[in-house]
Enzyme design. Structure first.
Site, short mmCIF file in Angstrom:
data_model
loop_
_atom_site.label_atom_id
_atom_site.label_comp_id
_atom_site.label_asym_id
_atom_site.label_seq_id
_atom_site.Cartn_x
_atom_site.Cartn_y
_atom_site.Cartn_z
N SER A 109 50.75 40.64 34.86
CA SER A 109 49.94 41.13 33.34
C SER A 109 51.24 40.94 32.37
CB SER A 109 49.19 41.48 33.49
OG SER A 109 48.29 41.32 32.58
N ASP A 148 41.39 33.53 35.69
CA ASP A 148 41.97 34.49 34.55
C ASP A 148 41.26 34.71 32.96
OD1 ASP A 148 43.39 35.97 33.33
OD2 ASP A 148 44.40 36.12 34.73
N HIS A 190 41.96 37.97 36.46
CA HIS A 190 42.90 38.39 36.48
C HIS A 190 43.76 39.80 37.31
CE1 HIS A 190 45.90 39.26 33.02
NE2 HIS A 190 45.57 40.40 32.77
#
Length: 239
Positions: A115, A188, A219
């Site tokens: 991320s 995601d 995610h």
């Protein structure tokens, strides 16, 4: 595996290494956490990738968030470029310090992240003055010096509006043949899949060596991803 904690380059770090790591010339894996997390959350990644072959370091970002969590740069503006540039200086200093601490050259160091940590992996890793053995960036995108529209991340407009050194950065990375591993969950809800695909296309168009995978997930870091990363590490840390 043995766990130790220390601070270097202004960052708190956790080292996870084989029990017999003392005096061994081990490749170094540096892994950056996502926003709202810390290095401690990632230590289980080490044995999932290897209990004997590598030394892992999991740093914690220096910017605090409520709940004793951390981030690498603030999400206070549409343009993430300036914040990422500040964090880049710290991550490059970290790589320098770790290289000296373990006497490990960049050619035996891989930088990775998830991320926001993946964003910083690409941002700092592709600009690092020495060629790293590789980069793995998960559920993220390449940051440009331009406004990013989270609800409609049109890739051409975003990267086409870059006001920084993105073009020269990618040209240098392509010349150095820096290998990059990208992966993204198809569902995601945090970082749009379109942004991950746009990063893949951007790097490939520039001539950067890219491996790209999508997996049926949100995610998250999946076991399928870890298996692919394990292959990536073995391929780029031989010898």
């Amino acid at each position: 595996m043995k766990i130790s904690r220390y601070e270097t380059a202004g960052l708190k770090c956790i080292e996870v290494a084989p029990d017999n790591a003392e005096g061994r010339d081990l490749p170094l894996i540096v892994c950056l956490h996502g926003r709202g997390d810390w290095g401690e959350s990632y230590v289980d990644i080490a044995p999932a990738l290897s209990e004997t072959a590598y030394r892992f370091v999991f740093p914690t970002g220096s910017l605090a968030l409520p709940g004793a969590m951390f981030e690498w740069f603030r999400l206070e503006a549409m343009n993430l470029g300036p914040g990422a540039a500040k964090a880049r200086v710290q991550i490059m200093a970290l790589l320098d310090e770790l290289g000296r601490r373990y006497n490990t050259p960049a050619s035996r160091t891989i930088l990775g992240g998830f991320s926001q940590g993946g964003m910083m992996t690409l941002d700092a890793g592709l600009r690092y003055p020495q060629k790293l053995a590789g980069l793995f960036a998960l559920s993220c995108f390449m940051v440009a010096d331009a406004p990013f529209n989270w609800s409609n991340p049109t890739p051409n407009g975003y990267y086409g509006n870059d006001r920084g050194d993105l073009g020269s950065t990618l040209a240098t990375a392509a010349m150095l043949k820096t290998p990059v591993f990208l992966a993204h969950g198809t569902y995601d809800p945090v970082v749009p899949l379109m942004a991950g695909r746009a990063t893949r296309d951007l790097l490939q168009k520039a001539g950067v060596a890219v491996e790209y995978y999508e997996f049926p997930g949100a995610h998250q870091i999946s076991m399928d991803e870890l298996a692919k990363i394990k292959e990536f590490l073995a391929k780029n840390l031989t010898g």
